[in-house]
Enzyme design. Structure first.
Site, PDB file in Angstrom:
ATOM      1  N   ARG A 124     -16.060   7.676  18.700  1.00  0.00           N
ATOM      2  CA  ARG A 124     -16.115   6.513  17.795  1.00  0.00           C
ATOM      3  C   ARG A 124     -15.991   6.881  16.321  1.00  0.00           C
ATOM      4  O   ARG A 124     -16.413   6.131  15.447  1.00  0.00           O
ATOM      5  CB  ARG A 124     -17.379   5.689  18.027  1.00  0.00           C
ATOM      6  N   LYS A 146      -4.710   4.874   6.297  1.00  0.00           N
ATOM      7  CA  LYS A 146      -3.998   4.294   7.451  1.00  0.00           C
ATOM      8  C   LYS A 146      -3.705   5.392   8.465  1.00  0.00           C
ATOM      9  O   LYS A 146      -3.220   6.470   8.097  1.00  0.00           O
ATOM     10  CB  LYS A 146      -2.676   3.667   7.009  1.00  0.00           C
ATOM     11  N   GLU A 188       9.475   6.924  -1.862  1.00  0.00           N
ATOM     12  CA  GLU A 188       8.153   6.333  -2.142  1.00  0.00           C
ATOM     13  C   GLU A 188       7.760   6.553  -3.615  1.00  0.00           C
ATOM     14  O   GLU A 188       7.067   5.715  -4.205  1.00  0.00           O
ATOM     15  CB  GLU A 188       7.083   6.916  -1.210  1.00  0.00           C
ATOM     16  N   LYS A 229      -1.504   4.816  -6.061  1.00  0.00           N
ATOM     17  CA  LYS A 229      -1.936   4.340  -4.736  1.00  0.00           C
ATOM     18  C   LYS A 229      -3.455   4.143  -4.723  1.00  0.00           C
ATOM     19  O   LYS A 229      -3.967   3.165  -4.162  1.00  0.00           O
ATOM     20  CB  LYS A 229      -1.491   5.310  -3.647  1.00  0.00           C
ATOM     21  N   GLU A 239      -5.582  -4.093   3.111  1.00  0.00           N
ATOM     22  CA  GLU A 239      -4.279  -4.757   2.959  1.00  0.00           C
ATOM     23  C   GLU A 239      -4.363  -6.268   3.153  1.00  0.00           C
ATOM     24  O   GLU A 239      -3.536  -6.874   3.817  1.00  0.00           O
ATOM     25  CB  GLU A 239      -3.259  -4.145   3.930  1.00  0.00           C
ATOM     26  N   ARG A 243      -2.821  -4.577  -1.686  1.00  0.00           N
ATOM     27  CA  ARG A 243      -2.205  -3.439  -0.985  1.00  0.00           C
ATOM     28  C   ARG A 243      -0.847  -3.802  -0.386  1.00  0.00           C
ATOM     29  O   ARG A 243      -0.019  -2.933  -0.140  1.00  0.00           O
ATOM     30  CB  ARG A 243      -3.155  -2.887   0.087  1.00  0.00           C
ATOM     31  N   ASN A 247       4.151  -2.382   0.100  1.00  0.00           N
ATOM     32  CA  ASN A 247       5.258  -2.576   1.052  1.00  0.00           C
ATOM     33  C   ASN A 247       6.560  -2.942   0.341  1.00  0.00           C
ATOM     34  O   ASN A 247       7.528  -3.334   0.991  1.00  0.00           O
ATOM     35  CB  ASN A 247       4.901  -3.665   2.074  1.00  0.00           C
ATOM     36  N   HIS A 250       9.945  -2.369   1.862  1.00  0.00           N
ATOM     37  CA  HIS A 250       9.726  -2.023   3.274  1.00  0.00           C
ATOM     38  C   HIS A 250      10.206  -3.099   4.252  1.00  0.00           C
ATOM     39  O   HIS A 250      10.495  -2.776   5.399  1.00  0.00           O
ATOM     40  CB  HIS A 250       8.245  -1.726   3.537  1.00  0.00           C
ATOM     41  N   HIS A 254      12.205  -1.013   6.520  1.00  0.00           N
ATOM     42  CA  HIS A 254      11.766  -0.777   7.912  1.00  0.00           C
ATOM     43  C   HIS A 254      12.831  -1.242   8.887  1.00  0.00           C
ATOM     44  O   HIS A 254      13.060  -0.620   9.933  1.00  0.00           O
ATOM     45  CB  HIS A 254      10.491  -1.576   8.215  1.00  0.00           C
ATOM     46  N   HIS A 266      12.452   7.655   6.457  1.00  0.00           N
ATOM     47  CA  HIS A 266      11.712   6.477   5.983  1.00  0.00           C
ATOM     48  C   HIS A 266      11.954   6.230   4.479  1.00  0.00           C
ATOM     49  O   HIS A 266      12.244   5.110   4.063  1.00  0.00           O
ATOM     50  CB  HIS A 266      10.222   6.690   6.264  1.00  0.00           C
TER      51      HIS A 266
HETATM   52  N1  GLY Z   1       2.117   3.077   2.851  1.00  0.00           N
HETATM   53  C1  GLY Z   1       1.558   1.883   2.372  1.00  0.00           C
HETATM   54  C2  GLY Z   1       0.071   1.834   2.521  1.00  0.00           C
HETATM   55  O1  GLY Z   1      -0.573   2.840   2.761  1.00  0.00           O
HETATM   56  O2  GLY Z   1      -0.482   0.779   2.380  1.00  0.00           O
END
Ligand code: GLY
Length: 368
Positions: A124, A146, A188, A229, A239, A243, A247, A250, A254, A266
């Site tokens: 956990r 993430k 990025e 960031k 997000e 946040r 994107n 993206h 994407h 990417h």
């Molecule tokens: N790569 C975008 C984020 O971490 O929110």
């Protein structure tokens, strides 16, 4: 060589440092020891990075008094699977890892995502230290918590938020990247500059950043990206709002990446997606006049593509299957000018118009 730069990250779930510098692997063990109270460090790496850096990382952890174990996975996004995830968990259990131990992710974004997800779910949740070795993972994926794996239905569909306890970005590792993989991170970096750093945007528009760039300057650029960031993630870890601006580029990027069968990097797809969306939003009056040309110039200066030849219907098909879709609309990030962007709820009809206006309409340097 100048001192490493430590960027402090504060989030609602954890505070940590991102240390950016040159030749940091030798001090990895001491840094891990200071950041976490662990007995064993379990290193996850892959078949590209392991032969280059695993021994050095293990030796440093060992010298700092940590017991060590490791797993080396086959490299590549195609291995970011339930099978690899299961192999990591089995190896962690086999090594006798407990909640008092730490996972160390040594590699690019794929390793960071998988190791992070294994750490988020094993018993956990145990702590993870990210040691990114690509530019893309240094400026983006290692920071912000993430973690994910891919499943048949889509990329990053299964994941969790787990902020690392420490990030150690050793820019010496960038010297072994291919120029393509280095440039992938620049996609990025350009995105961050468009979002929040007009000075960096100006510099990047003038000259390319490469592995041969002066290392003190590389350290500064990576740290500047981490701060951008950090400022976003500190405000909106999950997000729900700000946040989403990360994107930028993206939605279409994407879609290009998926339509290419993930053969295009990417960051290259993000650059193409950023240029496509800006060409369209400028024509719609949502972005300031001239912005698309400025962003195209910046991407071209960094050897990045500014368009895609993928058929519009394929891009739209992929974009409407995006996990970030909300019913019949998507949250599209619109760059209004350098340093400012906004999230617009965009209907699928409007998205179709945006693809029509922006994709395949750049002058050169397309992804196919
Ligand atoms: N790569 C975008 C984020 O971490 O929110």
């Amino acid at each position: 060589m100048s001192e490493p730069i430590a960027v402090a990250v504060t989030t609602s779930s954890r505070d940590y440092e991102v240390v950016v510098g040159k030749d940091l692997l030798g001090s990895l063990g001491e840094r891990v020891k200071r950041a976490v109270h662990a007995d064993t460090a379990f290193v996850v790496t892959d078949s590209n990075v392991g032969p280059l850096y695993l021994d050095r990382a293990l030796a440093s952890l060992d010298t700092a008094g940590l017991a060590t174990a490791s797993i080396t996975l086959p490299a590549g996004e195609q291995h970011k699977t339930l099978t690899s995830y299961g192999a990591i968990l089995d190896a962690m259990a086999h090594a006798g890892l407990t909640r008092d131990d730490v996972v160390v992710a040594l590699g690019g974004g794929v390793v960071g995502d998988m190791a992070g997800f294994a750490a988020a779910t094993y018993m956990r949740g145990i702590e993870v230290v990210q040691v990114p070795t690509t530019l893309l993972s240094m400026v983006d994926s290692s920071v912000g918590g993430k973690t994910a794996i891919d499943v048949a239905a889509g990329k990053n569909l299964v994941g969790a938020f787990l902020q690392p306890s420490l990030v150690v970005a050793d820019i010496a590792c960038l010297s072994t990247l291919t120029p393509y993989v280095f440039a992938d991170g620049m996609g990025e970096v350009v995105k961050h500059a468009v979002l929040a750093d007009s000075q960096l945007f100006g510099t990047l528009s003038e000259r390319p950043l490469t592995q041969d760039t002066d290392s003190s300057y590389l350290v500064e650029v990576v740290a500047a990206n981490v701060r951008i960031k950090r400022d976003v993630v500190a405000t909106d870890e999950r997000e729900r709002g700000l946040r989403q601006t990360l994107n930028l580029g993206h939605t279409i990027g994407h879609a290009i990446e998926a339509a290419s069968g993930y053969t295009q990097g990417h960051g290259h797809c993000v650059a193409a997606g950023l240029c496509c969306v800006t060409r369209a939003t400028e024509q719609l009056g949502w972005s300031e006049a001239g912005l698309a040309t400025r962003i195209e110039r910046c991407c071209l200066a960094q050897g990045l593509p500014i368009d895609s030849n993928i058929p519009h219907e394929d891009i739209l098909h992929q974009a409407t299957f995006d996990k970030k879709r909300h019913g019949d609309s998507v949250n599209l990030v619109v760059p209004t000018r350098v340093g400012k962007s906004e999230v617009r709820r965009t209907s699928l009809g409007e998205l179709s118009r945006i693809v029509e206006l922006g994709c395949g309409t750049g002058m050169q340097e397309s992804l196919s």
